[in-house]
Design a protein around this motif. Sequence first.
Motif, PDB file in Angstrom:
ATOM      1  N   ALA A   1       0.732   1.540 -15.215  1.00 45.54           N
ATOM      2  CA  ALA A   1       2.164   1.840 -15.045  1.00 45.54           C
ATOM      3  C   ALA A   1       2.670   1.319 -13.703  1.00 45.54           C
ATOM      4  O   ALA A   1       3.790   0.802 -13.601  1.00 45.54           O
ATOM      5  CB  ALA A   1       2.402   3.344 -15.157  1.00 45.54           C
ATOM      6  N   VAL A   2       1.851   1.455 -12.657  1.00 45.89           N
ATOM      7  CA  VAL A   2       2.225   0.940 -11.340  1.00 45.89           C
ATOM      8  C   VAL A   2       2.370  -0.585 -11.400  1.00 45.89           C
ATOM      9  O   VAL A   2       3.315  -1.157 -10.846  1.00 45.89           O
ATOM     10  CB  VAL A   2       1.186   1.336 -10.277  1.00 45.89           C
ATOM     11  N   ALA A   3       1.437  -1.240 -12.083  1.00 43.09           N
ATOM     12  CA  ALA A   3       1.509  -2.697 -12.222  1.00 43.09           C
ATOM     13  C   ALA A   3       2.804  -3.114 -12.924  1.00 43.09           C
ATOM     14  O   ALA A   3       3.475  -4.066 -12.500  1.00 43.09           O
ATOM     15  CB  ALA A   3       0.295  -3.206 -12.999  1.00 43.09           C
ATOM     16  N   ASP A   4       3.168  -2.406 -13.978  1.00 41.22           N
ATOM     17  CA  ASP A   4       4.412  -2.715 -14.696  1.00 41.22           C
ATOM     18  C   ASP A   4       5.623  -2.555 -13.784  1.00 41.22           C
ATOM     19  O   ASP A   4       6.556  -3.368 -13.805  1.00 41.22           O
ATOM     20  CB  ASP A   4       4.560  -1.802 -15.914  1.00 41.22           C
ATOM     21  N   ALA A   5       5.614  -1.487 -12.982  1.00 42.05           N
ATOM     22  CA  ALA A   5       6.736  -1.234 -12.067  1.00 42.05           C
ATOM     23  C   ALA A   5       6.850  -2.349 -11.027  1.00 42.05           C
ATOM     24  O   ALA A   5       7.955  -2.809 -10.707  1.00 42.05           O
ATOM     25  CB  ALA A   5       6.556   0.120 -11.381  1.00 42.05           C
TER      26      ALA A   5
ATOM     27  N   VAL B   1       0.842  -1.203   0.000  1.00 43.52           N
ATOM     28  CA  VAL B   1       0.000   0.000   0.000  1.00 43.52           C
ATOM     29  C   VAL B   1       0.878   1.254   0.000  1.00 43.52           C
ATOM     30  O   VAL B   1       0.638   2.197  -0.775  1.00 43.52           O
ATOM     31  CB  VAL B   1      -0.937   0.014   1.226  1.00 43.52           C
ATOM     32  N   LYS B   2       1.894   1.246   0.846  1.00 44.83           N
ATOM     33  CA  LYS B   2       2.793   2.407   0.945  1.00 44.83           C
ATOM     34  C   LYS B   2       3.514   2.665  -0.379  1.00 44.83           C
ATOM     35  O   LYS B   2       3.626   3.815  -0.831  1.00 44.83           O
ATOM     36  CB  LYS B   2       3.812   2.170   2.065  1.00 44.83           C
ATOM     37  N   LEU B   3       3.986   1.586  -1.021  1.00 43.92           N
ATOM     38  CA  LEU B   3       4.724   1.740  -2.275  1.00 43.92           C
ATOM     39  C   LEU B   3       3.811   2.238  -3.391  1.00 43.92           C
ATOM     40  O   LEU B   3       4.193   3.110  -4.174  1.00 43.92           O
ATOM     41  CB  LEU B   3       5.358   0.412  -2.664  1.00 43.92           C
ATOM     42  N   ILE B   4       2.600   1.687  -3.468  1.00 48.99           N
ATOM     43  CA  ILE B   4       1.672   2.110  -4.522  1.00 48.99           C
ATOM     44  C   ILE B   4       1.310   3.581  -4.353  1.00 48.99           C
ATOM     45  O   ILE B   4       1.237   4.337  -5.326  1.00 48.99           O
ATOM     46  CB  ILE B   4       0.409   1.232  -4.515  1.00 48.99           C
ATOM     47  N   LYS B   5       1.108   4.011  -3.112  1.00 51.58           N
ATOM     48  CA  LYS B   5       0.818   5.423  -2.868  1.00 51.58           C
ATOM     49  C   LYS B   5       1.989   6.296  -3.302  1.00 51.58           C
ATOM     50  O   LYS B   5       1.800   7.395  -3.844  1.00 51.58           O
ATOM     51  CB  LYS B   5       0.508   5.647  -1.387  1.00 51.58           C
ATOM     52  N   GLN B   6       3.196   5.790  -3.082  1.00 45.47           N
ATOM     53  CA  GLN B   6       4.388   6.534  -3.520  1.00 45.47           C
ATOM     54  C   GLN B   6       4.433   6.650  -5.035  1.00 45.47           C
ATOM     55  O   GLN B   6       4.701   7.721  -5.588  1.00 45.47           O
ATOM     56  CB  GLN B   6       5.642   5.814  -3.011  1.00 45.47           C
ATOM     57  N   TYR B   7       4.160   5.540  -5.718  1.00 38.41           N
ATOM     58  CA  TYR B   7       4.135   5.555  -7.183  1.00 38.41           C
ATOM     59  C   TYR B   7       3.043   6.498  -7.711  1.00 38.41           C
ATOM     60  O   TYR B   7       3.231   7.190  -8.703  1.00 38.41           O
ATOM     61  CB  TYR B   7       3.862   4.153  -7.721  1.00 38.41           C
ATOM     62  N   ARG B   8       1.906   6.496  -7.031  1.00 38.44           N
ATOM     63  CA  ARG B   8       0.751   7.248  -7.516  1.00 38.44           C
ATOM     64  C   ARG B   8       0.777   8.719  -7.112  1.00 38.44           C
ATOM     65  O   ARG B   8      -0.069   9.502  -7.558  1.00 38.44           O
ATOM     66  CB  ARG B   8      -0.534   6.603  -6.972  1.00 38.44           C
TER      67      ARG B   8
ATOM     68  N   GLY C   1       0.670 -15.308  -7.350  1.00 40.03           N
ATOM     69  CA  GLY C   1       1.885 -15.527  -8.132  1.00 40.03           C
ATOM     70  C   GLY C   1       1.775 -15.102  -9.572  1.00 40.03           C
ATOM     71  O   GLY C   1       2.710 -15.280 -10.346  1.00 40.03           O
ATOM     72  N   THR C   2       0.635 -14.545  -9.972  1.00 35.97           N
ATOM     73  CA  THR C   2       0.474 -14.059 -11.338  1.00 35.97           C
ATOM     74  C   THR C   2       1.026 -12.641 -11.451  1.00 35.97           C
ATOM     75  O   THR C   2       1.389 -12.022 -10.445  1.00 35.97           O
ATOM     76  CB  THR C   2      -1.008 -14.056 -11.740  1.00 35.97           C
ATOM     77  N   LYS C   3       1.066 -12.115 -12.669  1.00 34.61           N
ATOM     78  CA  LYS C   3       1.531 -10.747 -12.862  1.00 34.61           C
ATOM     79  C   LYS C   3       0.478  -9.753 -12.386  1.00 34.61           C
ATOM     80  O   LYS C   3      -0.726 -10.020 -12.456  1.00 34.61           O
ATOM     81  CB  LYS C   3       1.827 -10.482 -14.346  1.00 34.61           C
ATOM     82  N   TRP C   4       0.950  -8.614 -11.913  1.00 39.25           N
ATOM     83  CA  TRP C   4       0.041  -7.519 -11.581  1.00 39.25           C
ATOM     84  C   TRP C   4      -0.563  -6.945 -12.854  1.00 39.25           C
ATOM     85  O   TRP C   4       0.080  -6.892 -13.890  1.00 39.25           O
ATOM     86  CB  TRP C   4       0.802  -6.403 -10.852  1.00 39.25           C
ATOM     87  N   THR C   5      -1.811  -6.492 -12.741  1.00 39.99           N
ATOM     88  CA  THR C   5      -2.457  -5.727 -13.806  1.00 39.99           C
ATOM     89  C   THR C   5      -2.965  -4.426 -13.218  1.00 39.99           C
ATOM     90  O   THR C   5      -3.073  -4.291 -11.989  1.00 39.99           O
ATOM     91  CB  THR C   5      -3.651  -6.493 -14.418  1.00 39.99           C
TER      92      THR C   5
END
Length: 233
Positions: A195-199, A175-182, A216-220
Amino acid sequence: MIKAYGYLRVSSQSQIDKNGFDRQEEKILAFAKKSKIEVVKIFKEQVSGVKNSDERDVFQQMIAEILRNGVRTIILERLDRLARQFVVQEQLLIYLVSKGITLLDAATGENVTDAISSDPMKKALIQMQGIFAELEKNLLVKKLRIAREAKRDATGKCEGKKGWNDAPDNRDALVKLIKQYRRKYKGKRRMTYVAVADALNERVLTDDNTFTTITGTKWTGQMIQSFMQRYGK
């Protein structure tokens, strides 16, 4: 003396913290010195390796300067710093060739754009490099997924679906990292969920298991949005 720009790319903040930019710049400058090339400016970009040219702000800025001031050479540490995914890599290379821009690979000394435009065999080899970079990425994702599935088998949790509440530390860190990205920075656009999912997918490739998905799947992008709607308040 030939003048050139250096282009550095990392996909995540963790790679910056691990001196990803410093390593790339050191390799580029060493190659330039050996080749008697003057590096007049270094461009640094944090963007996923699957993004194409119109989704790379720093890359576009560099191209705009090239078209204005006559510098016609770019140096990379190695070709996968341009892009890890073959389709994107090929698209960017073709774009550079179309603009009359020379791309040099510091690791191999290869004039990549010249090889693509004039030598069919070298063009095939360069395309293979892109394919292997993409294959490596996919194999790493699969390896991590298999390891997680084996761990669930060993702990007897296959019968139940694991949720983020079973891993609160990872959930809160995510949560903290996604907020940082966003976070919206002055003069820049907010990162999209895609873009966050790719990162995050790029971070998984560095064995940073803190930011893998539960399954274990990729983020979307949709997964990121749903995750934040549920846990990001």
